[in-house]
Design an enzyme around this catalytic site. Structure first.
Site, PDB file in Angstrom:
ATOM      1  N   LYS A 181       0.862  -1.178   0.000  1.00  0.00           N
ATOM      2  CA  LYS A 181       0.000   0.000   0.000  1.00  0.00           C
ATOM      3  C   LYS A 181       0.902   1.234   0.000  1.00  0.00           C
ATOM      4  O   LYS A 181       1.442   1.623   1.028  1.00  0.00           O
ATOM      5  CB  LYS A 181      -0.925  -0.021   1.226  1.00  0.00           C
ATOM      6  N   SER A 235       4.225   7.769  10.688  1.00  0.00           N
ATOM      7  CA  SER A 235       4.101   8.548  11.920  1.00  0.00           C
ATOM      8  C   SER A 235       3.723   7.680  13.112  1.00  0.00           C
ATOM      9  O   SER A 235       3.153   6.587  12.969  1.00  0.00           O
ATOM     10  CB  SER A 235       3.043   9.639  11.740  1.00  0.00           C
ATOM     11  N   GLU A 256       8.848   1.473  11.624  1.00  0.00           N
ATOM     12  CA  GLU A 256       9.880   2.500  11.552  1.00  0.00           C
ATOM     13  C   GLU A 256       9.182   3.849  11.599  1.00  0.00           C
ATOM     14  O   GLU A 256       8.469   4.219  10.664  1.00  0.00           O
ATOM     15  CB  GLU A 256      10.710   2.380  10.279  1.00  0.00           C
ATOM     16  N   CYS A 289      13.427  10.955   7.805  1.00  0.00           N
ATOM     17  CA  CYS A 289      13.177  10.569   9.198  1.00  0.00           C
ATOM     18  C   CYS A 289      14.461  10.557  10.020  1.00  0.00           C
ATOM     19  O   CYS A 289      14.444  10.820  11.223  1.00  0.00           O
ATOM     20  CB  CYS A 289      12.487   9.214   9.260  1.00  0.00           C
ATOM     21  N   GLU A 384       8.542  16.087  15.901  1.00  0.00           N
ATOM     22  CA  GLU A 384       9.067  15.972  14.546  1.00  0.00           C
ATOM     23  C   GLU A 384       8.343  16.935  13.612  1.00  0.00           C
ATOM     24  O   GLU A 384       7.117  16.908  13.501  1.00  0.00           O
ATOM     25  CB  GLU A 384       8.918  14.537  14.042  1.00  0.00           C
TER      26      GLU A 384
END
Length: 487
Positions: A181, A235, A256, A289, A384
Site C-alpha cells: 500500500k 508517523s 519505523e 526521518c 518531529e
C-alpha cells in the site's frame, strides 16, 4: 494509451491497482498532484475494502507455490527485477521527482540504483542465509527460516520506491507474498514496480499493489486474519492505529517511525566537517526521518559554527527539483507545508529566533530554517517537523550534551562530530538511538540492523534481521540414535 494510463514526463503509468497479476480499477479515484508546481498529474484508482480483500486473497492463494519455490529461483527472479529497475532508472527517476518533488539528480544517481540494490542484496543474502548446527547433549539443533505468509507493507511518501523495495525485497526473498500500500501522495512508482516485477517473471499474486487513503483501507489490511506480517514506515499516531488493528490477530509488526535526532558538535571537532554534516540535514527539503534536526553545539565554538553554517546554508539553491543545479526542492503537499509553517510560527511566538529562514516561499517551498533560543521542553525541540527546519542549542559539558540528546521521546538516530575517538566511544555508548554516525552521516549498509528506539519504532530490519521478521524461525532438534530402524 487507455483511460487508465497517465503520461508522466513521457512515461506511461497505469493508474489501476495490481491484484493477482491483473490491473483492477476502482469506481472512485483520488487526485495525484505534483508538489513542484501544484499541477494535477491525474486520477488514481481509490481502493476500498473490496480491493483490499481481493489483494489479500490473491496473496494467500499465491503463497503456497511461492513459498515452495527454491531459494535459487526466488533469488533469480529478484535479480531479474533489479535488472528491470536498472533498465528504467531514468523513467523511474523522472516519475518519482514529478510525484514527490525530490531532486531528480538524487533519484538518478542514488535512489533508483539503491532500489535495484535492495533486490540484489536480499537475493544474495537469501542464498547465504544459514545458522551453523549445534549440539545439545548429543542432539543436533538445526535453525531454519520458514516463509510466514501474506505480508502487508505500508510505505511513506518521502522516498516512495526506495523505502517500498526495502520492505518488498526481503519479504519476497523470504518466500512471502505481498500486498503493498503506497502513500497516496506519491503512488506512481509503485505501479511501475508492479509492471517491472511481472516482466521479470514474478508469479501472479506474489506482489499486489493497492492504492488509496490509509484512513479508508488501512484497517481492512492490517486487521485481516490472513495477514501474517505488517511492516509500516510513517508517523507515531498512525502506528498506534495499526498496532490496535493488528492486535486482534496478534500479527507481528515492524514499525519505523519518527525521529528528532541530534547532531552533537564538540569543541574538538573538525568544524568544516561538522558544518557540512549540519547543512546535509536539509536533504530532501528536510523530509528525512533520520535527519539530525537538533544541533547541540559546544558553547565555546557555537559562534564560529553558526557563522560557517549560515554561509554554507544560505548558498543552497532552492527551486525546481528537475534542475541539476537545485539543492532543495518543494515539500510534498500543502497540508505538510502548513504543518511546517505552523511549527515555526508557534516557535517564534514562544521566543525562538530565526537565524535563517522562518518563512514560506512561493508554491510548496519552505525556506531552509535554523531556529535558536529554543527551550529543551518546547514543541519545536520535542516534536518531529519533517521539513527544512533545524534548531540550535548549546552545551557546556559532555554530560549535558548526552542528556540533551536523549531528552526526547524518540530514538531513531544520532550524529556525533568529535576529534577524540575516546570521547566518541563514551558518547555513542550512552546515546539512545538505533543508528549512530560518528563524523559522517547517512552511511547505510543493508546488512546492518535498522530501526528505532522508544517512539521511533519497534523491531529491526536489514540483513538477517529482515529474515528474522519476515519468517517463522524454526529450530529442529534431532536425537542422535533415531535412525537405527531406517532401511
Amino acid at each position: 494509451m487507455t483511460e487508465h494510463t497517465l503520461t508522466v514526463a513521457g512515461v506511461a503509468v497505469d493508474t489501476r491497482h495490481w491484484i493477482g497479476g491483473e490491473r483492477v480499477a476502482s469506481l472512485e479515484t483520488f487526485t495525484d498532484v505534483s508538489p513542484i508546481d501544484g499541477s494535477t498529474i491525474g486520477e488514481i484508482s481509490r481502493g476500498t475494502a473490496t480491493e483490499t480483500a481481493a489483494a489479500v486473497a490473491a496473496a494467500k492463494a499465491a503463497f503456497p507455490a511461492w513459498a515452495a519455490t527454491s531459494r535459487a529461483e526466488r533469488a533469480r527472479i529478484l535479480h531479474a527485477i533489479a535488472d528491470g529497475v536498472e533498465k528504467r532508472i531514468e523513467e523511474l527517476a523522472i516519475v518519482e521527482t514529478t510525484d514527490n518533488g525530490a531532486l531528480l539528480r538524487s533519484h538518478r544517481r542514488g535512489v533508483m540504483p539503491r532500489v535495484a540494490h535492495n533486490f540484489r542484496f536480499f537475493a544474495d543474502w537469501l542464498l547465504k542465509l544459514d545458522h551453523e548446527d549445534f549440539e545439545t547433549r548429543g542432539h543436533t539443533n538445526h535453525v531454519s527460516w520458514d516463509p510466514a505468509g501474506p505480508c502487508v507493507l505500508i510505505t511513506p511518501w518521502n522516498a516512495p520506491l526506495m523505502l517500498a523495495t526495502w520492505k518488498v525485497a526481503p519479504a519476497l526473498a523470504a518466500g512471502n507474498t505481498v500486498v503493498l500500500k503506497p502513500a497516496e501522495w506519491s503512488p506512481l512508482t509503485a505501479s511501475l514496480l508492479a509492471d517491472i516485477a511481472a516482466e521479470a517473471g514474478l508469479p501472479a499474486g506474489v506482489l499486489n499493489v493497492v492504492q488509496g487513503y490509509g484512513s479508508e483501507i488501512g484497517d481492512a489490511l492490517t486487521s485481516h486474519p490472513d495477514v501474517r506480517r505488517i511492516s509500516f514506515t510513517g508517523s507515531v499516531p498512525t502506528a498506534r492505529r495499526i498496532a490496535e488493528s493488528a492486535a486482534g490477530n496478534l500479527t507481528p509488526l515492524s514499525l519505523e517511525l519518527g525521529g528528532k535526532s541530534p547532531l552533537l558538535v564538540f569543541a574538538d571537532a573538525d568544524l568544516d566537517l561538522a558544518v557540512d554534516l549540519a547543512v546535509e540535514q536539509y536533504d530532501n527539503a528536510g523530509q528525512v526521518c533520520l535527519a539530525a534536526t537538533r544541533f547541540l553545539v559546544d558553547e565555546s565554538v557555537v559562534e564560529e559554527f553558526t557563522r560557517r553554517f549560515v554561509l554554507k546554508a544560505t548558498a543552497l539553491r532552492q527551486g525546481d527539483p528537475r534542475d541539476e543545479a537545485t539543492d532543495i526542492g518543494p515539500n510534498i503537499h500543502p497540508r505538510q507545508l502548513e504543518k511546517i509553517d505552523g511549527f515555526v510560527r508557534r516557535a517564534i511566538a514562544a521566543g525562538a529566533r530565526a537565524v535563517i529562514g522562518g518563512h514560506r516561499k512561493d508554491g510548496q517551498y519552505y525556506a531552509p530554517t535554523l531556529l535558536a533560543d529554543v527551550a529543551q521542553d518546547s514543541e519545536i525541540v520535542q516534536e518531529e517537523v519533517f521539513g527544512p527546519v533545524l534548531t540550535l542549542q548549546t552545551f557546556a559539558t559532555e554530560e549535558e550534551a548526552v542528556r540533551l540528546a536523549n531528552d526526547t521521546r524518540f530514538g531513531l538516530a544520532a550524529t556525533v562530530a568529535t576529534g577524540d575517538p575516546e570521547r566518541a566511544e563514551r558518547v555513542t555508548s550512552q546515546l539512545v538511538a538505533g543508528t549512530v554516525w560518528v563524523n559522517c552521516f547517512f552511511v547505510r549498509d543493508l546488512q546492518a540492523p535498522f530501526g528505532g528506539s522508544r517512539h521511533s519504532g519497534v523491531g529491526r530490519e536489514g540483513g538477517t534481521w529482515s529474515f528474522d521478521f519476515y519468517c517463522d524461525v524454526k529450530n529442529t532438534v534431532t536425537a542422535p540414535n533415531g535412525w537405527k530402524n531406517h532401511g
